[in-house]
Design an enzyme around this catalytic site. Structure first.
Site, PDB file in Angstrom:
ATOM      1  N   GLY A  46       5.528  -5.728  -0.570  1.00 18.77           N
ATOM      2  CA  GLY A  46       4.074  -5.778  -0.617  1.00 18.77           C
ATOM      3  C   GLY A  46       3.516  -4.381  -0.800  1.00 18.77           C
ATOM      4  O   GLY A  46       4.175  -3.391  -0.465  1.00 18.77           O
ATOM      5  N   GLN A  51      -2.570   2.323  -0.790  1.00 21.44           N
ATOM      6  CA  GLN A  51      -1.288   3.044  -0.843  1.00 21.44           C
ATOM      7  C   GLN A  51      -1.055   3.754  -2.176  1.00 21.44           C
ATOM      8  O   GLN A  51      -0.151   4.576  -2.289  1.00 21.44           O
ATOM      9  CB  GLN A  51      -0.120   2.079  -0.569  1.00 21.44           C
ATOM     10  CG  GLN A  51      -0.113   1.542   0.855  1.00 21.44           C
ATOM     11  CD  GLN A  51       1.055   0.605   1.073  1.00 21.44           C
ATOM     12  OE1 GLN A  51       0.986  -0.565   0.754  1.00 21.44           O
ATOM     13  NE2 GLN A  51       2.155   1.140   1.582  1.00 21.44           N
ATOM     14  N   CYS A  88       7.345   0.238   6.013  1.00 20.86           N
ATOM     15  CA  CYS A  88       6.206   0.415   5.107  1.00 20.86           C
ATOM     16  C   CYS A  88       6.566   1.469   4.059  1.00 20.86           C
ATOM     17  O   CYS A  88       7.162   2.490   4.401  1.00 20.86           O
ATOM     18  CB  CYS A  88       4.996   0.872   5.912  1.00 20.86           C
ATOM     19  SG  CYS A  88       3.531   1.187   4.923  1.00 20.86           S
ATOM     20  N   LEU A  89       6.194   1.223   2.809  1.00 18.08           N
ATOM     21  CA  LEU A  89       6.497   2.191   1.745  1.00 18.08           C
ATOM     22  C   LEU A  89       5.795   3.527   1.980  1.00 18.08           C
ATOM     23  O   LEU A  89       6.217   4.552   1.456  1.00 18.08           O
ATOM     24  CB  LEU A  89       6.098   1.619   0.373  1.00 18.08           C
ATOM     25  CG  LEU A  89       6.900   0.396  -0.100  1.00 18.08           C
ATOM     26  CD1 LEU A  89       6.335  -0.131  -1.406  1.00 18.08           C
ATOM     27  CD2 LEU A  89       8.374   0.726  -0.256  1.00 18.08           C
ATOM     28  N   HIS A 130       0.476  -7.352   7.529  1.00 16.86           N
ATOM     29  CA  HIS A 130       0.715  -5.918   7.298  1.00 16.86           C
ATOM     30  C   HIS A 130      -0.190  -5.385   6.182  1.00 16.86           C
ATOM     31  O   HIS A 130      -0.857  -4.359   6.347  1.00 16.86           O
ATOM     32  CB  HIS A 130       2.196  -5.735   6.946  1.00 16.86           C
ATOM     33  CG  HIS A 130       2.607  -4.344   6.608  1.00 16.86           C
ATOM     34  ND1 HIS A 130       3.532  -3.640   7.347  1.00 16.86           N
ATOM     35  CD2 HIS A 130       2.233  -3.512   5.606  1.00 16.86           C
ATOM     36  CE1 HIS A 130       3.697  -2.435   6.802  1.00 16.86           C
ATOM     37  NE2 HIS A 130       2.925  -2.342   5.739  1.00 16.86           N
ATOM     38  N   GLU A 131      -0.231  -6.100   5.061  1.00 18.55           N
ATOM     39  CA  GLU A 131      -0.992  -5.606   3.909  1.00 18.55           C
ATOM     40  C   GLU A 131      -2.496  -5.685   4.143  1.00 18.55           C
ATOM     41  O   GLU A 131      -3.246  -4.783   3.748  1.00 18.55           O
ATOM     42  CB  GLU A 131      -0.611  -6.369   2.631  1.00 18.55           C
ATOM     43  CG  GLU A 131       0.861  -6.269   2.228  1.00 18.55           C
ATOM     44  CD  GLU A 131       1.388  -4.849   2.091  1.00 18.55           C
ATOM     45  OE1 GLU A 131       0.609  -3.922   1.816  1.00 18.55           O
ATOM     46  OE2 GLU A 131       2.599  -4.661   2.288  1.00 18.55           O
ATOM     47  N   HIS A 134      -3.667  -2.813   6.091  1.00 17.89           N
ATOM     48  CA  HIS A 134      -3.867  -1.607   5.273  1.00 17.89           C
ATOM     49  C   HIS A 134      -5.307  -1.504   4.772  1.00 17.89           C
ATOM     50  O   HIS A 134      -5.874  -0.414   4.677  1.00 17.89           O
ATOM     51  CB  HIS A 134      -2.945  -1.627   4.045  1.00 17.89           C
ATOM     52  CG  HIS A 134      -1.588  -1.022   4.260  1.00 17.89           C
ATOM     53  ND1 HIS A 134      -1.409   0.285   4.667  1.00 17.89           N
ATOM     54  CD2 HIS A 134      -0.343  -1.528   4.094  1.00 17.89           C
ATOM     55  CE1 HIS A 134      -0.104   0.539   4.748  1.00 17.89           C
ATOM     56  NE2 HIS A 134       0.561  -0.545   4.415  1.00 17.89           N
TER      57      HIS A 134
END
Ligand code: ZN
Length: 151
Positions: A46, A51, A88-89, A130-131, A134
């Protein structure tokens, strides 16, 4: 399509609230295409627009059961809870244990502005939570109940 740079933890933009998408135009589609390529290139499941440095309420997800684009997503209901590992990226080389809902239902627009309902369980429910966090400037690191230590 182009791979965009992924913003890393410590950058203040990650703490900002993203704005609603109003225009479903070529610029949005370009962003979505770039986010898709960036997510796959980074082996993520995701990615949120913040990000890649864009404060818009846009996320892309692929938890192994197909690629989806969620614009202006809102959680409409949740059920139960799951405790599991999360990364997380934007936080490379780390993971932690968090508690998330077991089932998450989301209402979101597609790239043409049409509203759809999505249901996520297990990894996908975690990913939705999670997304969408963000988009409100929240990182999973704020929700970690136990940090995973890699040897
Ligand atoms: Zn993340």
């Amino acid at each position: 399509m182009a791979i965009r740079n992924i913003v890393k933890i410590g950058d203040p933009i990650l703490a900002k609230t993203s704005r609603k998408v109003e225009k479903f135009d070529a610029r949005l589609w370009q962003l979505l295409d770039d986010m898709k390529e960036t997510m796959y290139h980074a082996n993520g499941v995701g990615l949120a627009a913040v990000q890649v440095g864009i404060l818009r309420r846009v996320i892309v997800i692929d938890c192994g059961d197909g690629y989806i684009e969620l614009i202006n997503p809102e959680i409409i209901s949740t059920e139960g809870e799951q405790i599991g590992e999360e990364g997380c990226l934007s936080v490379p080389g780390e993971s932690g244990i968090t508690c998330r809902p077991a089932v998450v239902r989301v209402k979101a627009q597609d790239r043409n502005g049409k509203w759809c309902i999505y249901k996520g369980e297990e990894l996908k429910a975690r990913c939705f939570s999670h997304e969408i966090d963000h988009l409100d400037g929240i990182l999973y690191t704020q929700k970690v109940i136990k940090k995973e230590i890699s040897e």
